[in-house]
Design a protein around this motif. Structure first.
Motif, mmCIF file in Angstrom:
data_model
loop_
_atom_site.group_PDB
_atom_site.id
_atom_site.type_symbol
_atom_site.label_atom_id
_atom_site.label_comp_id
_atom_site.label_asym_id
_atom_site.label_seq_id
_atom_site.Cartn_x
_atom_site.Cartn_y
_atom_site.Cartn_z
ATOM 1 N N ASP A 13 -21.462 13.867 2.004
ATOM 2 C CA ASP A 13 -21.653 12.566 1.354
ATOM 3 C C ASP A 13 -23.129 12.312 1.049
ATOM 4 O O ASP A 13 -23.468 11.751 0.003
ATOM 5 C CB ASP A 13 -21.114 11.438 2.238
ATOM 6 C CG ASP A 13 -19.609 11.462 2.351
ATOM 7 O OD1 ASP A 13 -18.936 11.981 1.435
ATOM 8 O OD2 ASP A 13 -19.091 10.956 3.366
ATOM 9 N N ILE A 14 -24.008 12.726 1.953
ATOM 10 C CA ILE A 14 -25.447 12.527 1.757
ATOM 11 C C ILE A 14 -25.940 13.347 0.571
ATOM 12 O O ILE A 14 -26.642 12.827 -0.307
ATOM 13 C CB ILE A 14 -26.217 12.887 3.046
ATOM 14 C CG1 ILE A 14 -25.970 11.822 4.116
ATOM 15 C CG2 ILE A 14 -27.707 13.059 2.761
ATOM 16 C CD1 ILE A 14 -26.509 12.187 5.490
ATOM 17 N N VAL A 15 -25.563 14.617 0.507
ATOM 18 C CA VAL A 15 -26.002 15.474 -0.594
ATOM 19 C C VAL A 15 -25.443 14.956 -1.916
ATOM 20 O O VAL A 15 -26.145 14.914 -2.934
ATOM 21 C CB VAL A 15 -25.619 16.944 -0.338
ATOM 22 C CG1 VAL A 15 -25.859 17.806 -1.577
ATOM 23 C CG2 VAL A 15 -26.394 17.486 0.851
ATOM 24 N N ASP A 16 -24.191 14.518 -1.916
ATOM 25 C CA ASP A 16 -23.582 13.978 -3.134
ATOM 26 C C ASP A 16 -24.328 12.724 -3.601
ATOM 27 O O ASP A 16 -24.672 12.598 -4.784
ATOM 28 C CB ASP A 16 -22.104 13.662 -2.896
ATOM 29 C CG ASP A 16 -21.472 13.015 -4.106
ATOM 30 O OD1 ASP A 16 -21.382 13.686 -5.163
ATOM 31 O OD2 ASP A 16 -21.090 11.828 -4.014
ATOM 32 N N LEU A 17 -24.593 11.802 -2.691
ATOM 33 C CA LEU A 17 -25.300 10.573 -3.058
ATOM 34 C C LEU A 17 -26.717 10.885 -3.540
ATOM 35 O O LEU A 17 -27.170 10.359 -4.555
ATOM 36 C CB LEU A 17 -25.339 9.596 -1.876
ATOM 37 C CG LEU A 17 -26.191 8.347 -2.077
ATOM 38 C CD1 LEU A 17 -25.787 7.572 -3.318
ATOM 39 C CD2 LEU A 17 -26.126 7.469 -0.850
ATOM 40 N N HIS A 18 -27.405 11.758 -2.834
ATOM 41 C CA HIS A 18 -28.763 12.128 -3.232
ATOM 42 C C HIS A 18 -28.755 12.725 -4.639
ATOM 43 O O HIS A 18 -29.601 12.388 -5.480
ATOM 44 C CB HIS A 18 -29.342 13.112 -2.220
ATOM 45 C CG HIS A 18 -30.770 13.443 -2.442
ATOM 46 N ND1 HIS A 18 -31.366 14.526 -1.852
ATOM 47 C CD2 HIS A 18 -31.747 12.861 -3.179
ATOM 48 C CE1 HIS A 18 -32.635 14.593 -2.220
ATOM 49 N NE2 HIS A 18 -32.890 13.599 -3.033
ATOM 50 N N THR A 19 -27.799 13.583 -4.926
ATOM 51 C CA THR A 19 -27.700 14.201 -6.252
ATOM 52 C C THR A 19 -27.446 13.146 -7.327
ATOM 53 O O THR A 19 -28.098 13.143 -8.376
ATOM 54 C CB THR A 19 -26.593 15.269 -6.263
ATOM 55 O OG1 THR A 19 -26.927 16.276 -5.298
ATOM 56 C CG2 THR A 19 -26.433 15.902 -7.639
ATOM 57 N N GLN A 45 -31.363 21.001 -0.945
ATOM 58 C CA GLN A 45 -31.058 19.633 -0.498
ATOM 59 C C GLN A 45 -30.241 19.676 0.794
ATOM 60 O O GLN A 45 -30.541 18.953 1.742
ATOM 61 C CB GLN A 45 -30.259 18.874 -1.563
ATOM 62 C CG GLN A 45 -31.084 18.373 -2.709
ATOM 63 C CD GLN A 45 -30.196 17.657 -3.711
ATOM 64 O OE1 GLN A 45 -29.210 18.218 -4.198
ATOM 65 N NE2 GLN A 45 -30.544 16.437 -4.009
ATOM 66 N N ARG A 46 -29.220 20.493 0.805
ATOM 67 C CA ARG A 46 -28.358 20.582 1.989
ATOM 68 C C ARG A 46 -29.163 21.033 3.207
ATOM 69 O O ARG A 46 -29.047 20.446 4.282
ATOM 70 C CB ARG A 46 -27.204 21.535 1.715
ATOM 71 C CG ARG A 46 -26.151 21.545 2.776
ATOM 72 C CD ARG A 46 -24.934 22.340 2.309
ATOM 73 N NE ARG A 46 -23.844 22.092 3.209
ATOM 74 C CZ ARG A 46 -23.040 21.045 3.172
ATOM 75 N NH1 ARG A 46 -23.184 20.129 2.251
ATOM 76 N NH2 ARG A 46 -22.071 20.885 4.061
ATOM 77 N N ASP A 47 -30.002 22.054 3.027
ATOM 78 C CA ASP A 47 -30.838 22.523 4.134
ATOM 79 C C ASP A 47 -31.815 21.435 4.580
ATOM 80 O O ASP A 47 -32.020 21.230 5.781
ATOM 81 C CB ASP A 47 -31.611 23.780 3.733
ATOM 82 C CG ASP A 47 -30.720 24.996 3.531
ATOM 83 O OD1 ASP A 47 -29.530 24.958 3.923
ATOM 84 O OD2 ASP A 47 -31.231 25.990 2.968
ATOM 85 N N GLY A 48 -32.414 20.738 3.626
ATOM 86 C CA GLY A 48 -33.369 19.684 3.956
ATOM 87 C C GLY A 48 -32.730 18.529 4.711
ATOM 88 O O GLY A 48 -33.280 18.044 5.711
ATOM 89 N N TRP A 49 -31.566 18.089 4.253
ATOM 90 C CA TRP A 49 -30.879 16.990 4.944
ATOM 91 C C TRP A 49 -30.377 17.442 6.320
ATOM 92 O O TRP A 49 -30.429 16.675 7.280
ATOM 93 C CB TRP A 49 -29.742 16.434 4.094
ATOM 94 C CG TRP A 49 -30.230 15.556 2.988
ATOM 95 C CD1 TRP A 49 -30.214 15.813 1.650
ATOM 96 C CD2 TRP A 49 -30.828 14.258 3.129
ATOM 97 N NE1 TRP A 49 -30.764 14.768 0.961
ATOM 98 C CE2 TRP A 49 -31.142 13.799 1.833
ATOM 99 C CE3 TRP A 49 -31.122 13.438 4.215
ATOM 100 C CZ2 TRP A 49 -31.736 12.555 1.598
ATOM 101 C CZ3 TRP A 49 -31.717 12.193 3.982
ATOM 102 C CH2 TRP A 49 -32.020 11.773 2.697
ATOM 103 N N THR A 50 -29.915 18.675 6.421
ATOM 104 C CA THR A 50 -29.475 19.194 7.722
ATOM 105 C C THR A 50 -30.638 19.153 8.712
ATOM 106 O O THR A 50 -30.487 18.682 9.851
ATOM 107 C CB THR A 50 -28.941 20.635 7.580
ATOM 108 O OG1 THR A 50 -27.803 20.611 6.718
ATOM 109 C CG2 THR A 50 -28.535 21.211 8.922
ATOM 110 N N ALA A 51 -31.803 19.622 8.277
ATOM 111 C CA ALA A 51 -32.983 19.626 9.139
ATOM 112 C C ALA A 51 -33.424 18.207 9.486
ATOM 113 O O ALA A 51 -33.780 17.926 10.637
ATOM 114 C CB ALA A 51 -34.126 20.390 8.465
ATOM 115 N N ALA A 52 -33.401 17.309 8.514
ATOM 116 C CA ALA A 52 -33.831 15.930 8.770
ATOM 117 C C ALA A 52 -32.918 15.236 9.778
ATOM 118 O O ALA A 52 -33.383 14.529 10.679
ATOM 119 C CB ALA A 52 -33.877 15.139 7.464
ATOM 120 N N ILE A 53 -31.618 15.444 9.644
ATOM 121 C CA ILE A 53 -30.667 14.823 10.571
ATOM 122 C C ILE A 53 -30.883 15.346 11.989
ATOM 123 O O ILE A 53 -30.798 14.602 12.960
ATOM 124 C CB ILE A 53 -29.214 15.065 10.100
ATOM 125 C CG1 ILE A 53 -28.932 14.247 8.831
ATOM 126 C CG2 ILE A 53 -28.207 14.721 11.193
ATOM 127 C CD1 ILE A 53 -27.641 14.630 8.124
#
Length: 165
Positions: A13-19, A45-53
């Motif tokens: 959901d995060i990657v979809d919204l960010h896109t 994006q997916r790697d970045g959000w995974t790391a941030a979370i």
């Protein structure tokens, strides 16, 4: 609306919204969709959000309405060496939810973060052509700090600063 800590289960959901948010603001700034969305960027994006979370020093929050993630906030230590500041990395709101106060609510959480950490300064970067975001931050007291870095379409990212009482 509920705002909660993002978890790995929110990643799609995060990657979809960010896109979708990127398509809206970069598209409004004249960048073609093909330059905004590609498989390599999606992986980044997916790697970045995974790391941030997962990062203990970063904070990612999801705004949820009727079970749908409609807003994102990411914040944490500044990318610069500034010691008494926090960086607002990103606020994204689903384009179909703009104007409903979701961004303002997420911004308020960033202000509470500054207070909780006893930090007097907030810093962020915004794409020069993202007029909507620049106006939003200006309304919330942010001012250009004179810093820039290269951005897409020969339009830089502009540094902004908020001094929080």
């Amino acid at each position: 609306m509920d705002v909660r800590v993002a978890t790995p289960a929110d990643l799609d959901d995060i990657v979809d919204l960010h896109t979708r948010a990127r398509i809206a603001y970069y598209g409004a700034g004249g960048l073609p969709t093909g330059e905004i969305v590609d498989p390599e960027l999606a992986r980044e994006q997916r790697d970045g959000w995974t790391a941030a979370i997962a990062a203990p020093h970063k904070h990612v929050r999801c705004a949820v309405v009727d079970g749908r993630v409609v807003g994102l906030l990411a914040m944490g230590p500044p990318h610069s060496a500034e010691a008494d500041a926090a960086q607002l990395y990103q606020i994204h709101v689903a384009p179909d939810c703009w104007g409903r106060g979701i961004g303002a609510t997420l911004h308020g959480l960033f202000l509470r973060h500054l207070e909780a950490e006893a930090l007097p300064v907030g810093v962020l970067e915004v794409w020069e052509r993202n007029a909507r975001a620049r106006a939003f931050y200006t309304r919330h007291g942010w001012r250009p700090d004179g810093t820039t870095r290269p951005g897409p379409a020969d339009a830089p990212y502009l540094g902004m600063r908020l001094t929080h009482p």
